[in-house]
Scaffold this active site. Structure first.
Site, mmCIF file in Angstrom:
data_model
loop_
_atom_site.group_PDB
_atom_site.id
_atom_site.type_symbol
_atom_site.label_atom_id
_atom_site.label_comp_id
_atom_site.label_asym_id
_atom_site.label_seq_id
_atom_site.Cartn_x
_atom_site.Cartn_y
_atom_site.Cartn_z
ATOM 1 N N ARG A 17 2.420 24.024 44.065
ATOM 2 C CA ARG A 17 2.484 24.478 45.450
ATOM 3 C C ARG A 17 3.635 25.450 45.620
ATOM 4 O O ARG A 17 3.451 26.654 45.562
ATOM 5 C CB ARG A 17 2.605 23.280 46.414
ATOM 6 C CG ARG A 17 2.231 23.624 47.866
ATOM 7 C CD ARG A 17 3.313 24.300 48.661
ATOM 8 N NE ARG A 17 4.509 23.492 48.834
ATOM 9 C CZ ARG A 17 5.573 23.889 49.532
ATOM 10 N NH1 ARG A 17 5.581 25.074 50.117
ATOM 11 N NH2 ARG A 17 6.648 23.118 49.623
ATOM 12 N N ASP A 18 4.818 24.949 45.759
ATOM 13 C CA ASP A 18 5.955 25.817 46.031
ATOM 14 C C ASP A 18 6.207 26.784 44.879
ATOM 15 O O ASP A 18 6.628 27.914 45.082
ATOM 16 C CB ASP A 18 7.200 24.978 46.309
ATOM 17 C CG ASP A 18 8.268 25.737 47.071
ATOM 18 O OD1 ASP A 18 7.991 26.859 47.506
ATOM 19 O OD2 ASP A 18 9.370 25.204 47.239
ATOM 20 N N HIS A 209 14.780 18.604 48.414
ATOM 21 C CA HIS A 209 14.071 19.765 47.888
ATOM 22 C C HIS A 209 15.056 20.927 47.851
ATOM 23 O O HIS A 209 15.476 21.429 48.902
ATOM 24 C CB HIS A 209 12.880 20.104 48.792
ATOM 25 C CG HIS A 209 12.133 21.332 48.366
ATOM 26 N ND1 HIS A 209 11.030 21.275 47.550
ATOM 27 C CD2 HIS A 209 12.343 22.653 48.639
ATOM 28 C CE1 HIS A 209 10.577 22.503 47.338
ATOM 29 N NE2 HIS A 209 11.361 23.355 48.002
ATOM 30 N N HIS A 211 16.616 24.729 46.112
ATOM 31 C CA HIS A 211 16.379 25.984 45.404
ATOM 32 C C HIS A 211 17.661 26.370 44.675
ATOM 33 O O HIS A 211 18.736 25.856 44.963
ATOM 34 C CB HIS A 211 15.921 27.073 46.370
ATOM 35 C CG HIS A 211 14.516 26.871 46.854
ATOM 36 N ND1 HIS A 211 13.473 27.694 46.495
ATOM 37 C CD2 HIS A 211 13.970 25.919 47.646
ATOM 38 C CE1 HIS A 211 12.349 27.266 47.046
ATOM 39 N NE2 HIS A 211 12.640 26.186 47.765
ATOM 40 N N CYS A 242 9.837 30.871 49.021
ATOM 41 C CA CYS A 242 9.055 30.829 50.257
ATOM 42 C C CYS A 242 8.711 32.244 50.712
ATOM 43 O O CYS A 242 9.606 33.071 50.874
ATOM 44 C CB CYS A 242 9.839 30.112 51.359
ATOM 45 S SG CYS A 242 9.001 30.108 52.959
ATOM 46 N N ASN A 251 12.718 27.551 42.839
ATOM 47 C CA ASN A 251 13.062 26.141 42.913
ATOM 48 C C ASN A 251 14.029 25.763 41.795
ATOM 49 O O ASN A 251 14.179 26.475 40.798
ATOM 50 C CB ASN A 251 11.796 25.293 42.768
ATOM 51 C CG ASN A 251 10.884 25.394 43.956
ATOM 52 O OD1 ASN A 251 11.041 24.695 44.943
ATOM 53 N ND2 ASN A 251 9.904 26.292 43.876
#
Length: 312
Positions: A17-18, A209, A211, A242, A251
């Protein structure tokens, strides 16, 4: 006391996903499903497998429903889908998904850019999202993007994070995800905010979460675990970012988190397999590999007794 207090923390890999949100090359459903199964087989406890964001806005997520349909119920028990509205949950649950990450931004400006509505509007819809998740027999997380910094408004007041976490409309969330969306936080900030969430908000599992914009992704994740988080997110090779957060870097790398945290399930062979999967994926995508594991795994004089097989 354990020599490594992070051992019990769980890793959630968010590559599918990310990690893929900003890639120029798209992955087929079969390739995504194969990667999910490789990571689960290696021992990764949980995965984020896709997003219900509009495919015309985030093309790498356009086949998320097909990925959900291809996975088994057992695999879906360990998988999460990013959602922003109750309708997203309806569609994903119809395909077989069980677990949903209901995301909104602490900053109104980012929520408008990312989801197209105010933060309060997103919160107002959460009770319906919780009800739909219960009907599906799954779990829902309250995911708070821009918990530290907004790309449009700058620093975010920690009190605002605590206020949203305590909002009665968020009741029913099994977990809370605290996101350093831009990777601008430092360990002291992470420790402080996670500690406050742990002591001043309803008891939930806390997910961090992060980065790696300033190279502090692993350090921030460990600071989060020591402050009360039990789950941390990472993506293979530090992939991702994002599309609606200018300045966000990739990430925190899954491989780097695993090397630092040493969960009990992780063996040298499993670690080697994960590094190989990461290298193959990023080579296929033509993306840079930001993980330190790529060079560390080949070290001729490793700093630890626990080493990756020479065959890597």
């Amino acid at each position: 006391m354990s020599q490594n207090p992070t051992t019990d923390a769980r890793l959630r890999d968010v590559t599918l996903r990310d990690g893929l949100q900003l890639t120029g090359k798209l992955l087929s459903t079969d390739r995504k499903v194969a990667l999910a199964r490789e990571l689960l087989a290696a021992g990764v406890p949980e995965l984020e497998i896709g997003s219900m964001a509009r495919g015309d806005l985030v093309p790498p997520m356009a086949n998320t429903l097909e990925v959900i349909e291809a996975l088994t119920p057992e695999e879906l028990e360990r998988s999460w889908v990013w959602v922003a509205t109750p309708r997203h949950i309806e569609k994903a649950a119809a395909a077989g998904a069980k677990n949903f990450q209901y995301c909104l931004s602490v900053s109104d400006a980012h929520n408008q850019a990312n989801i197209g509505r105010t933060t309060d509007t997103s919160l107002a819809a959460m009770p319906d999202a919780v009800a739909l998740t219960r009907e599906a027999g799954g779990r829902i997380q309250l995911c708070l993007a821009t918990s530290f910094t907004c790309p449009f408004d700058g620093q975010v007041d920690p009190d605002r994070v605590i206020q949203i976490a305590n909002d009665p409309r968020a009741e029913g969330a099994a977990d809370i995800v605290i996101c350093d969306t831009l990777g601008q936080a430092h360990p002291g900030q992470v420790s402080s905010l996670i500690s406050r969430v742990a002591t001043e908000t309803p008891q939930r599992e806390i997910v961090f979460h992060g980065h790696d914009t300033w190279g502090a992704g692993v350090t921030n994740s460990i600071a989060a675990v020591l402050a009360g988080a039990s789950i941390v997110d990472g993506a293979l090779g530090g992939l991702g970012g994002c599309p609606f957060a200018p300045g966000a870097s990739g990430n925190t790398a899954t491989e780097d988190l695993l090397f630092a945290m040493r969960p009990e399930w992780l063996t040298p062979a499993a670690f080697a397999q994960i590094v190989r999967e990461s290298e193959a994926l990023l080579d296929d995508l033509g993306e840079p590999n930001r993980s330190k594991a790529r060079q560390g795994a080949r070290s001729k004089a490793p700093a630890f007794e626990w080493v990756v097989p020479a065959s890597l």
